[in-house]
Design an enzyme around this catalytic site. Structure first.
Site, PDB file in Angstrom:
ATOM      1  N   PHE A 123     -24.633 -25.817 -24.473  1.00 27.54           N
ATOM      2  CA  PHE A 123     -23.580 -26.000 -23.471  1.00 27.54           C
ATOM      3  C   PHE A 123     -24.238 -26.150 -22.099  1.00 27.54           C
ATOM      4  CE2 PHE A 123     -20.564 -23.745 -20.534  1.00 27.54           C
ATOM      5  CZ  PHE A 123     -19.486 -24.608 -20.645  1.00 27.54           C
ATOM      6  N   LEU A 125     -23.822 -26.372 -18.494  1.00 30.28           N
ATOM      7  CA  LEU A 125     -23.057 -26.239 -17.246  1.00 30.28           C
ATOM      8  C   LEU A 125     -24.012 -25.861 -16.103  1.00 30.28           C
ATOM      9  CD1 LEU A 125     -20.282 -26.038 -15.740  1.00 30.28           C
ATOM     10  CD2 LEU A 125     -20.205 -23.635 -16.402  1.00 30.28           C
ATOM     11  N   GLU A 127     -26.895 -25.154 -13.442  1.00 34.98           N
ATOM     12  CA  GLU A 127     -27.951 -26.000 -12.871  1.00 34.98           C
ATOM     13  C   GLU A 127     -28.831 -25.145 -11.965  1.00 34.98           C
ATOM     14  OE1 GLU A 127     -26.059 -29.338 -10.964  1.00 34.98           O
ATOM     15  OE2 GLU A 127     -25.259 -30.077 -12.889  1.00 34.98           O
ATOM     16  N   ASP A 239     -13.906 -18.991 -21.647  1.00 31.91           N
ATOM     17  CA  ASP A 239     -12.943 -18.014 -22.182  1.00 31.91           C
ATOM     18  C   ASP A 239     -13.363 -17.575 -23.585  1.00 31.91           C
ATOM     19  OD1 ASP A 239     -11.232 -17.858 -20.023  1.00 31.91           O
ATOM     20  OD2 ASP A 239      -9.806 -19.331 -20.799  1.00 31.91           O
ATOM     21  N   GLY A 241     -16.652 -18.141 -24.816  1.00 33.47           N
ATOM     22  CA  GLY A 241     -18.036 -17.642 -24.719  1.00 33.47           C
ATOM     23  C   GLY A 241     -18.071 -16.194 -24.282  1.00 33.47           C
ATOM     24  N   ARG A 267     -34.858  14.726 -34.668  1.00 32.35           N
ATOM     25  CA  ARG A 267     -35.822  15.234 -33.692  1.00 32.35           C
ATOM     26  C   ARG A 267     -35.465  16.660 -33.281  1.00 32.35           C
ATOM     27  NH1 ARG A 267     -40.796  14.650 -31.204  1.00 32.35           N
ATOM     28  NH2 ARG A 267     -40.645  15.224 -29.015  1.00 32.35           N
ATOM     29  N   GLU A 362     -22.723 -16.336 -18.385  1.00 32.46           N
ATOM     30  CA  GLU A 362     -21.315 -16.641 -18.705  1.00 32.46           C
ATOM     31  C   GLU A 362     -20.358 -15.947 -17.722  1.00 32.46           C
ATOM     32  OE1 GLU A 362     -20.186 -17.349 -22.652  1.00 32.46           O
ATOM     33  OE2 GLU A 362     -22.243 -17.618 -23.364  1.00 32.46           O
ATOM     34  N   SER A 365     -20.789  -9.935 -13.739  1.00 32.48           N
ATOM     35  CA  SER A 365     -19.758  -8.884 -13.626  1.00 32.48           C
ATOM     36  C   SER A 365     -18.967  -9.076 -12.340  1.00 32.48           C
ATOM     37  CB  SER A 365     -20.411  -7.497 -13.623  1.00 32.48           C
ATOM     38  OG  SER A 365     -20.855  -7.188 -14.917  1.00 32.48           O
TER      39      SER A 365
HETATM   40  N1  COS Z   1      -9.057 -22.469 -18.727  1.00 32.05           N
HETATM   41  C1  COS Z   1      -8.570 -23.699 -18.399  1.00 32.05           C
HETATM   42  N2  COS Z   1      -8.441 -24.107 -17.105  1.00 32.05           N
HETATM   43  C2  COS Z   1      -8.826 -23.233 -16.140  1.00 32.05           C
HETATM   44  C3  COS Z   1      -9.331 -21.954 -16.415  1.00 32.05           C
HETATM   45  C4  COS Z   1      -9.437 -21.579 -17.772  1.00 32.05           C
HETATM   46  N3  COS Z   1      -9.907 -20.377 -18.106  1.00 32.05           N
HETATM   47  N4  COS Z   1      -9.630 -21.338 -15.259  1.00 32.05           N
HETATM   48  C5  COS Z   1      -9.292 -22.191 -14.268  1.00 32.05           C
HETATM   49  N5  COS Z   1      -8.816 -23.331 -14.806  1.00 32.05           N
HETATM   50  C6  COS Z   1      -8.321 -24.504 -14.105  1.00 32.05           C
HETATM   51  C7  COS Z   1      -7.243 -24.073 -13.124  1.00 32.05           C
HETATM   52  O1  COS Z   1      -5.984 -24.047 -13.752  1.00 32.05           O
HETATM   53  C8  COS Z   1      -7.316 -25.129 -12.073  1.00 32.05           C
HETATM   54  O2  COS Z   1      -6.600 -26.270 -12.499  1.00 32.05           O
HETATM   55  P1  COS Z   1      -5.698 -27.121 -11.468  1.00 32.05           P
HETATM   56  O3  COS Z   1      -6.675 -27.680 -10.512  1.00 32.05           O
HETATM   57  O4  COS Z   1      -5.045 -28.146 -12.337  1.00 32.05           O
HETATM   58  O5  COS Z   1      -4.775 -26.129 -10.848  1.00 32.05           O
HETATM   59  C9  COS Z   1      -8.794 -25.476 -12.032  1.00 32.05           C
HETATM   60  O6  COS Z   1      -9.355 -25.050 -13.287  1.00 32.05           O
HETATM   61  C10 COS Z   1      -9.523 -24.766 -10.926  1.00 32.05           C
HETATM   62  O7  COS Z   1      -9.234 -23.390 -11.072  1.00 32.05           O
HETATM   63  P2  COS Z   1      -9.577 -22.351  -9.916  1.00 32.05           P
HETATM   64  O8  COS Z   1      -9.163 -22.928  -8.608  1.00 32.05           O
HETATM   65  O9  COS Z   1      -9.095 -21.017 -10.311  1.00 32.05           O
HETATM   66  O10 COS Z   1     -11.142 -22.386  -9.973  1.00 32.05           O
HETATM   67  P3  COS Z   1     -12.127 -21.703  -9.045  1.00 32.05           P
HETATM   68  O11 COS Z   1     -13.028 -22.698  -8.437  1.00 32.05           O
HETATM   69  O12 COS Z   1     -11.438 -20.742  -8.121  1.00 32.05           O
HETATM   70  O13 COS Z   1     -12.938 -20.878 -10.139  1.00 32.05           O
HETATM   71  C11 COS Z   1     -14.482 -19.205 -10.764  1.00 32.05           C
HETATM   72  C12 COS Z   1     -13.717 -19.952  -9.684  1.00 32.05           C
HETATM   73  C13 COS Z   1     -15.502 -18.394 -10.013  1.00 32.05           C
HETATM   74  C14 COS Z   1     -13.581 -18.300 -11.548  1.00 32.05           C
HETATM   75  C15 COS Z   1     -15.172 -20.148 -11.754  1.00 32.05           C
HETATM   76  O14 COS Z   1     -15.881 -21.108 -11.036  1.00 32.05           O
HETATM   77  C16 COS Z   1     -16.111 -19.386 -12.631  1.00 32.05           C
HETATM   78  O15 COS Z   1     -15.720 -18.816 -13.653  1.00 32.05           O
HETATM   79  N6  COS Z   1     -17.403 -19.363 -12.266  1.00 32.05           N
HETATM   80  C17 COS Z   1     -18.413 -18.772 -13.085  1.00 32.05           C
HETATM   81  C18 COS Z   1     -19.009 -19.819 -13.920  1.00 32.05           C
HETATM   82  C19 COS Z   1     -19.939 -19.218 -14.908  1.00 32.05           C
HETATM   83  O16 COS Z   1     -19.533 -18.398 -15.714  1.00 32.05           O
HETATM   84  N7  COS Z   1     -21.201 -19.653 -14.862  1.00 32.05           N
HETATM   85  C20 COS Z   1     -22.174 -19.182 -15.769  1.00 32.05           C
HETATM   86  C21 COS Z   1     -22.239 -20.157 -16.901  1.00 32.05           C
HETATM   87  S1  COS Z   1     -23.368 -19.549 -18.068  1.00 32.05           S
HETATM   88  S2  COS Z   1     -22.867 -20.700 -19.565  1.00 32.05           S
END
Ligand code: COS
Length: 383
Positions: A123, A125, A127, A239, A241, A267, A362, A365
């Site tokens: 996967f 994502l 970078e 969600d 992962g 022990r 992913e 915290s």
């Molecule tokens: N499932 C489906 N769609 C989702 C979603 C989910 N769980 N969460 C958000 N969305 C959608 C929203 O509905 C929104 O859609 P619309 O534009 O149509 O309204 C869009 O995505 C943007 O959502 P939001 O504005 O809430 O996004 P943010 O930029 O605020 O998200 C966080 C911020 C920090 C929550 C997000 O960027 C995140 O989870 N970051 C961490 C990423 C991560 O885990 N990186 C490590 C990867 S290791 S593999």
């Protein structure tokens, strides 16, 4: 009272535990020491149907409910979280995401291969400059007459160096991050290169790689979902992962407890088993409570997934709790083992090292807390 398992869930637990004990435990320490990816174990698990997870049988999967799937991750993780990583990434980040977003042709082509582990998926994502702030990727997909041309770099990609298929999230419009898209990229295409990363603190026998995409040309049908769906694809993958990371951590916590109870009974100090000392009992009690809370939070998220209901909030709560709890449990397990806990003769130091990344990848915290508080307050911290 233990969580009541139904017949299928019990069977999954027993089968996974038996396999883990027989095939994974005996080599876990050496594989960790040598940073050796367990290709043979993965192939065997694939042949036995252990990579079928929640994917429906019509696509070659096992059609498991999400509690059974969590149990599979727990049991494998208790033996070796590096092997659990292969399973989680394959199913939670790649296969279930294809199931949700893929076309019928994409599902038919890729899911049966992933469910037998004939192909490994990764996967893409993260970078070098983008972790938490996943809306601002630099990897770019440019439309061509026949498809798309991808350029960019990904990092910290689990399974990256052993994968035949990469789910790559890329920007398609330099002016608007909202135009992200998801691509199913076969890794033998010209211009695709994976370089395995070494020297990790934990999960040392899982494969982690940097991916380099230099003018990688993919056909139109490599696009998964629509242009503009990329961020949602990534978030819905996370969600799932985050759920399997939570399950893996529950396995680590459970393993920490079992190892600690066994050691504490064996022990002796001050003329009695250390299990009789009140401060050791304090650590064991805290582990028991952490494990119960982790399991209940995780299975609540699993039940929502089973019902097809929104579960981002509950998954974030479970991921946050299970990962932090695993660290606490592994740390206390080392404390109970004393000097021996610091040695890889016992599994607890590996539990600690393997759990450490789980509060980072992913979604850290801190990110989980911002998601949870965002639901509670209705105010996004990222605006
Ligand atoms: N499932 C489906 N769609 C989702 C979603 C989910 N769980 N969460 C958000 N969305 C959608 C929203 O509905 C929104 O859609 P619309 O534009 O149509 O309204 C869009 O995505 C943007 O959502 P939001 O504005 O809430 O996004 P943010 O930029 O605020 O998200 C966080 C911020 C920090 C929550 C997000 O960027 C995140 O989870 N970051 C961490 C990423 C991560 O885990 N990186 C490590 C990867 S290791 S593999």
């Amino acid at each position: 009272m233990d969580f009541e398992l139904n017949e299928t869930q019990r069977l999954i637990k027993d089968t996974a535990a038996e396999f883990a004990q027989r095939r994974i435990v005996p080599v876990a320490r050496e594989n960790d020491e040598k940073e050796r990816y367990p290709a043979d174990i993965v192939a065997e698990m694939g042949a036995l149907g252990m990579f079928g997870g929640p994917i429906p049988e019509e696509y070659g999967g096992a059609g498991l409910d999400y509690i059974s799937y969590a149990i599979m991750n727990e049991e494998i993780s208790k033996a070796c979280s590096s092997v659990r990583t292969v399973l989680s990434v394959q199913l939670s980040l790649v296969a279930t995401t294809i199931l949700k977003w893929g076309s019928e042709a994409q599902k038919k082509k890729y899911l049966p291969r992933l469910c037998t582990a004939e192909w490994i998926g990764c996967f893409g994502l993260t970078e070098p400059d983008v972790g938490s702030d996943a809306q601002h990727l630099k990897t770019f997909a440019e439309k061509t007459p026949d498809g798309w041309k991808l350029n960019g770099q990904k990092i910290w990609i689990s399974n990256g160096g052993v994968a035949q298929l990469a789910l790559v999230i890329a920007q398609t419009d330099r002016e608007s991050p909202r135009r992200m898209a998801a691509f199913l990229v076969e890794t033998d295409l010209p211009g695709f290169e994976a370089r395995t990363m070494h020297g990790k603190l934990g999960l040392r026998s899982s494969n982690t790689a940097e991916l380099f995409l230099a003018n990688v040309e993919v056909p139109d049908d490599a696009l998964m979902g629509e242009v503009g769906d990329g961020f949602k694809v990534a978030m819905s993958a996370l969600d799932n992962g985050r759920y399997s990371v939570g399950a893996g951590c529950l396995g680590i916590a459970q393993g920490s407890l079992e190892a600690s109870v066994a050691y504490a009974k064996e022990r002796h100090t001050f003329g009695k088993p250390i299990a009789a000392h009140q401060l050791v009992q304090d650590m064991i009690a805290r582990m028991v409570v952490d494990i119960d809370a982790s399991r209940l939070l995780l299975y609540r998220a699993g039940e929502l997934k089973n019902a097809g209901l929104p579960n981002t909030r509950e998954t974030s709560i479970a991921k946050y709790y299970c990962t932090e709890a695993a660290l606490r449990c592994a740390n206390d397990a080392i404390q109970i083992h004393g000097g021996m806990g610091y040695s890889n003769e016992y599994p607890v130091e590996r539990y600690m090292r393997d759990a450490r990344v789980a509060t980072i990848y992913e979604g850290t915290s801190q990110i989980q807390k911002l998601i949870i508080a965002g639901f509670e307050t209705g105010i996004r911290a990222f605006a």
